[in-house]
Design an enzyme around this catalytic site. Sequence first.
Site, PDB file in Angstrom:
ATOM      1  N   ASP A  95       0.887  -1.193   0.000  1.00 47.86           N
ATOM      2  CA  ASP A  95       0.000   0.000   0.000  1.00 47.86           C
ATOM      3  C   ASP A  95       0.905   1.217   0.000  1.00 47.86           C
ATOM      4  O   ASP A  95       1.873   1.247   0.759  1.00 47.86           O
ATOM      5  CB  ASP A  95      -1.024   0.128   1.121  1.00 47.86           C
ATOM      6  CG  ASP A  95      -2.203  -0.830   0.931  1.00 47.86           C
ATOM      7  OD1 ASP A  95      -2.820  -0.722  -0.139  1.00 47.86           O
ATOM      8  OD2 ASP A  95      -2.472  -1.613   1.854  1.00 47.86           O
ATOM      9  N   THR A  96       0.649   2.200  -0.710  1.00 48.92           N
ATOM     10  CA  THR A  96       1.649   3.150  -1.137  1.00 48.92           C
ATOM     11  C   THR A  96       0.987   4.469  -1.511  1.00 48.92           C
ATOM     12  O   THR A  96      -0.174   4.487  -1.857  1.00 48.92           O
ATOM     13  CB  THR A  96       2.380   2.563  -2.371  1.00 48.92           C
ATOM     14  OG1 THR A  96       2.964   1.327  -1.998  1.00 48.92           O
ATOM     15  CG2 THR A  96       3.418   3.495  -2.923  1.00 48.92           C
TER      16      THR A  96
END
Length: 477
Positions: A333-334
């Site tokens: 997740d970024t």
Amino acid sequence: VVATSQPLAAQAGLDVLKAGGNALDAAIATVATLCVVEPCSTGIGGDAFALIWQADEGKLYGLNASGPAPAQLTADFVRSQGHETYPPLGGLAVTVPGSLRGWELALNRFGSMGLDTLLNAAIDYAANGYPVSERIARAWHFSTEKMSRQADSKRVWLPNGRSPRAAELFQNPEFATSLRAIAEQGVDTFYKGDIGRQIAEAVQADGGLLTQAALANYQAEWVDPISVSYGDDFRLYEIPPNSQGLTALLALNIAKGFDLPALGYGTADYYHALIEATKLAFADAQAFIADPKQVNIPLAGLLSDGYTTTRRALVNMQTAQLAKAGDPPQHGDTVYLTVADGNGNMVSWIQSLYMGFGSGLTAGTTGIQLQNRGANFSLQAGHPNEAAGGKRPYHTIIPSFITKGGQAWSSFGVMGGFMQPQGHLQVGLNMMEFGMSPQAALDAPRFRWQKGMEVASETIAPANVRAALAQRGHQLI
């Protein structure tokens, strides 16, 4: 121009540009604000990479701000704890957070403002609160169980015993205090001061090996971007290993050997060719990408025309196939944001905790959540990416950049773990080959190869195309 996933963060960067800051200044203000308003995805307890275009030089710079495992770590130790694959949660998964050293290194070289100015918006939102947006509230809720395990995480991230709901005001005064200390005293207070002490103590209390000495010794570094050409004028750039940017280049090299316009954009033939190229690229990436400081990676061989030809020959246009790594000749997740300023400078920046809220650990009273990048280490004996002390793991986050005729043309990126090189391939081709605007290129249907023969396809892809792909053996999910 500032583009990112959260409007408060984009506005923070835009305010810096309006105040006379340059693209790098605005990028740091934006990502710092993202660390507050999108805490599931990023924070200063994570890593970062960037591609930075300097218009006056006509040059692209690469920044690797990913941290290593603690020096004491060995794969044998992890296996002795009963793990067959590397644990994704808890203290063992925490590697040195590199992002702040990356901010510092980039600002020292290209910035015109200091952290005492650029952190103002982030500090304000942390101290006084911000309304949690709908998508972030949903992601936050999914991490409720993870963030309930440790007392500090539960206190900070689950006020009143639950995650914030959409439109509720969320404050993180502990993080505001940490950000003020960094703004006033510099990045060293994170790595060498009380914040670093609390990080090390939190990790060790949960079975990890990270020490403050490992934090104090860490430095981000400049790296030479890697690239391949496309057509007569374009060149796609990525960060070299230990990042997975190589994957996008391997896939593009294979794909460009097909006459993509003749296959027909959006047809089953088109998607099939790209999916098979992607599978071959990932097979090589997972076999060879590791920390180039500790293992030899045959980059030149992997990207050579001869090797690419042998890999492309493995694509059967009638049948989906399982992919295995090749044998290249020997010669790593970024949240995502991009900024362009009025002088033509551009920044392609990506930063992450990896999985939602990273390791699930929060460092004492700092309000800082810690990444779980160690989860991408291999425990396979002898693998280039096998866990080891001082080694940086295979890294999923990658910024991208395209030049045309040697000049800056597109600063772009996508989010989503192992989707990222697949997104770079598809969005890049949409723009370079098919002349789509950035918005159209992002809106177009995408596939995501998962594993084996499994491929996720967006439902807006035509039903007849999905059916034709299934007939070739793709398992659509």
